[in-house]
Design a protein around this motif. Structure first.
Motif, mmCIF file in Angstrom:
data_model
loop_
_atom_site.group_PDB
_atom_site.id
_atom_site.type_symbol
_atom_site.label_atom_id
_atom_site.label_comp_id
_atom_site.label_asym_id
_atom_site.label_seq_id
_atom_site.Cartn_x
_atom_site.Cartn_y
_atom_site.Cartn_z
ATOM 1 N N SER A 88 -5.598 -15.183 14.875
ATOM 2 C CA SER A 88 -6.185 -13.850 14.716
ATOM 3 C C SER A 88 -5.316 -12.734 15.277
ATOM 4 O O SER A 88 -5.310 -11.612 14.751
ATOM 5 C CB SER A 88 -7.555 -13.800 15.408
ATOM 6 O OG SER A 88 -8.444 -14.730 14.838
ATOM 7 N N ALA A 89 -4.567 -13.028 16.340
ATOM 8 C CA ALA A 89 -3.748 -11.987 16.961
ATOM 9 C C ALA A 89 -2.574 -11.567 16.088
ATOM 10 O O ALA A 89 -1.968 -10.524 16.324
ATOM 11 C CB ALA A 89 -3.225 -12.476 18.313
ATOM 12 N N ALA A 90 -2.271 -12.353 15.062
ATOM 13 C CA ALA A 90 -1.094 -12.074 14.253
ATOM 14 C C ALA A 90 -1.213 -10.784 13.457
ATOM 15 O O ALA A 90 -0.227 -10.066 13.267
ATOM 16 C CB ALA A 90 -0.824 -13.238 13.300
ATOM 17 N N ASP A 91 -2.413 -10.456 12.972
ATOM 18 C CA ASP A 91 -2.576 -9.250 12.174
ATOM 19 C C ASP A 91 -3.440 -8.199 12.869
ATOM 20 O O ASP A 91 -3.750 -7.163 12.274
ATOM 21 C CB ASP A 91 -3.156 -9.587 10.795
ATOM 22 C CG ASP A 91 -4.509 -10.269 10.867
ATOM 23 O OD1 ASP A 91 -4.701 -11.125 11.748
ATOM 24 O OD2 ASP A 91 -5.378 -9.958 10.033
ATOM 25 N N ALA A 92 -3.800 -8.445 14.125
ATOM 26 C CA ALA A 92 -4.570 -7.454 14.869
ATOM 27 C C ALA A 92 -3.688 -6.249 15.201
ATOM 28 O O ALA A 92 -2.533 -6.409 15.591
ATOM 29 C CB ALA A 92 -5.111 -8.069 16.154
ATOM 30 N N TYR A 147 -0.986 -14.664 5.594
ATOM 31 C CA TYR A 147 0.338 -14.043 5.531
ATOM 32 C C TYR A 147 0.268 -12.635 4.956
ATOM 33 O O TYR A 147 0.976 -11.729 5.412
ATOM 34 C CB TYR A 147 1.286 -14.894 4.677
ATOM 35 C CG TYR A 147 1.791 -16.158 5.326
ATOM 36 C CD1 TYR A 147 1.411 -16.543 6.606
ATOM 37 C CD2 TYR A 147 2.664 -16.998 4.637
ATOM 38 C CE1 TYR A 147 1.883 -17.713 7.171
ATOM 39 C CE2 TYR A 147 3.151 -18.168 5.191
ATOM 40 C CZ TYR A 147 2.752 -18.522 6.463
ATOM 41 O OH TYR A 147 3.220 -19.683 7.031
ATOM 42 N N THR A 148 -0.571 -12.439 3.943
ATOM 43 C CA THR A 148 -0.659 -11.096 3.369
ATOM 44 C C THR A 148 -1.274 -10.115 4.369
ATOM 45 O O THR A 148 -0.845 -8.962 4.448
ATOM 46 C CB THR A 148 -1.455 -11.098 2.052
ATOM 47 O OG1 THR A 148 -2.775 -11.613 2.279
ATOM 48 C CG2 THR A 148 -0.767 -11.950 1.003
ATOM 49 N N ALA A 149 -2.233 -10.582 5.149
ATOM 50 C CA ALA A 149 -2.804 -9.723 6.184
ATOM 51 C C ALA A 149 -1.754 -9.377 7.242
ATOM 52 O O ALA A 149 -1.655 -8.231 7.706
ATOM 53 C CB ALA A 149 -4.013 -10.399 6.833
ATOM 54 N N MET A 150 -0.969 -10.356 7.628
ATOM 55 C CA MET A 150 0.116 -10.109 8.576
ATOM 56 C C MET A 150 1.120 -9.113 8.014
ATOM 57 O O MET A 150 1.606 -8.226 8.719
ATOM 58 C CB MET A 150 0.837 -11.412 8.927
ATOM 59 C CG MET A 150 0.070 -12.377 9.787
ATOM 60 S SD MET A 150 1.048 -13.868 10.156
ATOM 61 C CE MET A 150 2.310 -13.193 11.239
ATOM 62 N N ALA A 151 1.461 -9.276 6.748
ATOM 63 C CA ALA A 151 2.452 -8.396 6.128
ATOM 64 C C ALA A 151 2.004 -6.948 6.176
ATOM 65 O O ALA A 151 2.793 -6.040 6.513
ATOM 66 C CB ALA A 151 2.693 -8.829 4.685
ATOM 67 N N LEU A 152 0.756 -6.700 5.850
ATOM 68 C CA LEU A 152 0.245 -5.331 5.863
ATOM 69 C C LEU A 152 0.232 -4.765 7.281
ATOM 70 O O LEU A 152 0.573 -3.595 7.496
ATOM 71 C CB LEU A 152 -1.150 -5.287 5.242
ATOM 72 C CG LEU A 152 -1.213 -5.670 3.758
ATOM 73 C CD1 LEU A 152 -2.654 -5.759 3.293
ATOM 74 C CD2 LEU A 152 -0.428 -4.676 2.915
ATOM 75 N N ALA A 177 3.190 -8.877 -3.698
ATOM 76 C CA ALA A 177 2.083 -8.271 -4.429
ATOM 77 C C ALA A 177 1.176 -7.474 -3.492
ATOM 78 O O ALA A 177 0.750 -6.361 -3.824
ATOM 79 C CB ALA A 177 1.283 -9.351 -5.159
ATOM 80 N N ALA A 178 0.893 -8.028 -2.307
ATOM 81 C CA ALA A 178 0.014 -7.333 -1.358
ATOM 82 C C ALA A 178 0.651 -6.030 -0.888
ATOM 83 O O ALA A 178 -0.028 -4.988 -0.794
ATOM 84 C CB ALA A 178 -0.285 -8.240 -0.171
ATOM 85 N N LEU A 179 1.924 -6.054 -0.591
ATOM 86 C CA LEU A 179 2.606 -4.834 -0.140
ATOM 87 C C LEU A 179 2.644 -3.793 -1.253
ATOM 88 O O LEU A 179 2.373 -2.602 -1.021
ATOM 89 C CB LEU A 179 4.022 -5.172 0.323
ATOM 90 C CG LEU A 179 4.147 -5.949 1.627
ATOM 91 C CD1 LEU A 179 5.585 -6.430 1.808
ATOM 92 C CD2 LEU A 179 3.719 -5.110 2.828
ATOM 93 N N ASP A 180 2.983 -4.226 -2.448
ATOM 94 C CA ASP A 180 3.076 -3.278 -3.562
ATOM 95 C C ASP A 180 1.716 -2.661 -3.870
ATOM 96 O O ASP A 180 1.615 -1.450 -4.126
ATOM 97 C CB ASP A 180 3.649 -3.972 -4.799
ATOM 98 C CG ASP A 180 5.121 -4.326 -4.638
ATOM 99 O OD1 ASP A 180 5.737 -3.901 -3.638
ATOM 100 O OD2 ASP A 180 5.642 -5.047 -5.506
ATOM 101 N N ASP A 181 0.678 -3.484 -3.826
ATOM 102 C CA ASP A 181 -0.673 -2.971 -4.089
ATOM 103 C C ASP A 181 -1.103 -1.960 -3.039
ATOM 104 O O ASP A 181 -1.908 -1.064 -3.320
ATOM 105 C CB ASP A 181 -1.681 -4.117 -4.136
ATOM 106 C CG ASP A 181 -1.537 -4.975 -5.386
ATOM 107 O OD1 ASP A 181 -0.841 -4.544 -6.327
ATOM 108 O OD2 ASP A 181 -2.116 -6.087 -5.415
ATOM 109 N N ALA A 182 -0.564 -2.090 -1.839
ATOM 110 C CA ALA A 182 -0.906 -1.173 -0.744
ATOM 111 C C ALA A 182 0.031 0.031 -0.689
ATOM 112 O O ALA A 182 -0.029 0.823 0.260
ATOM 113 C CB ALA A 182 -0.867 -1.921 0.581
ATOM 114 N N GLY A 183 0.910 0.154 -1.674
ATOM 115 C CA GLY A 183 1.837 1.276 -1.684
ATOM 116 C C GLY A 183 3.012 1.115 -0.747
ATOM 117 O O GLY A 183 3.659 2.096 -0.376
#
Length: 322
Positions: A88-92, A147-152, A177-183
């Motif tokens: 959980s701490a990875a994307d907090a 991983y996508t949550a971490m990336a954002l 895809a997650a990064l591109d979708d988030a701009g």
């Protein structure tokens, strides 16, 4: 018959420098750095002499030293105070890696490339690079969601390049895809494409206080498989990787050379903790000339085809070169 005299071009230091085929450059080196939550002072890593787990303050200082020396980038690894099954701490937002990324980006983000390790192994209580299913196996597709949550989160914190080191199938495509979708199409992806299940990661596990039991052979590559490394790199390029990686470096120069010959994108290599520790241990016993051994090892990795090398000697070598 005229005697051929290749030695003519080796006669003096100036001649040798003039005809050198492979040269080291500070900006082609990346320094891995570890930051540990809750430290009040830097903590030496016994198996990696000269390397530390940093506080936020000492991390900023180390990044500033790297920038001043001309190093091209820093790769950040976080060691949290608390771990759980899904990391959980990875994307907090207040997780140690994301807080550290913001601090380092503010300190040196204009001088070098701030990069972050995108993997769960430092953050899970079982030490694997992904989340586990009911049978205790790493669940590839559930891991991609993490991983996508971490990336954002890492992009929001200020990372310019994400190091996808988990070796999950489809990780590059999912994160892109997650990064591109988030701009966030501006954030680059480094795929650890040919990452082998190596014995030379041992000291790294000390550096991140790894909780791993067992091994990672179901997702990292078998050391005997060279063609598989090429295949993984090609898949990652097809999924949108901006850079591909071979890891470890020194014992996989054949794989590195093959990937470099085939890759349309830059190819990097990671001179891992075991490679570092072996040279340091031998040099400490007087068995090697340390500076020559360090330099030769990096020249060999570049000569095999690496455009950039991640190395724990990055700042020191950059100073030698300058």
């Amino acid at each position: 018959m005229t005697t051929v005299r290749p030695r003519r071009l080796r006669a003096t230091p100036a001649l040798r420098a003039l005809v050198a085929e492979t040269r080291l450059h500070p900006e082609r080196l990346v320094l891995p750095l570890f930051v540990r939550e809750g430290l009040t002072q830097p903590h030496p890593i016994a198996s990696m002499p000269g390397v530390q787990q940093h506080t936020l303050d000492s991390l900023r200082a180390a990044a500033a030293e790297a920038a001043e020396a001309g190093v091209g980038g820093v790769m950040l690894f976080g060691v949290p105070a608390h771990r759980d099954a899904v990391g959980s701490a990875a994307d907090a937002a207040d997780g140690i890696l994301n807080v550290a990324t913001a601090a380092v980006a503010a300190e040196v983000g204009d001088a070098l490339v701030v990069q972050t390790d995108l993997c769960l192994d430092e953050f899970t209580d079982h030490g694997h690079c992904g989340v586990l299913d009911g049978a205790g196996r790493v669940d590839n597709d559930a891991t991609l969601e993490r991983y996508t949550a971490m990336a954002l989160a890492q992009a929001e914190a200020g990372s310019a390049l994400l190091g996808l080191s988990g070796m999950m199938d489809g990780q590059v495509a999912a994160v892109r895809a997650a990064l591109d979708d988030a701009g966030r199409s501006d954030v680059a992806l480094l795929a650890y494409s040919a990452k082998y299940a190596s014995a030379f990661y041992g000291p790294f596990r000390d550096a991140v206080d790894s909780a791993l039991t067992g091994d990672r052979r179901t997702y990292q590559l078998d050391p005997g498989n060279g063609r598989e490394g090429l295949r993984e790199a090609a898949l990652d390029v097809a999924e949108g990787a901006d850079v591909v990686m071979v890891k470890p470096a020194s014992h996989y120069l054949d794989v590195l050379a093959a990937v470099a010959a085939a890759s349309p994108v830059p190819v990097w290599a990671y001179q891992v903790s075991g490679e570092y520790a072996m040279v340091e241990a031998a040099a400490a016993h007087g068995w090697l000339d340390r500076e020559r051994a360090v330099t030769e090892s990096l020249v060999a990795i570049h000569r095999a085809g690496a455009d950039v090398v991640l190395t724990y000697w990055a700042t020191e070598v950059a100073r030698w070169l300058r």
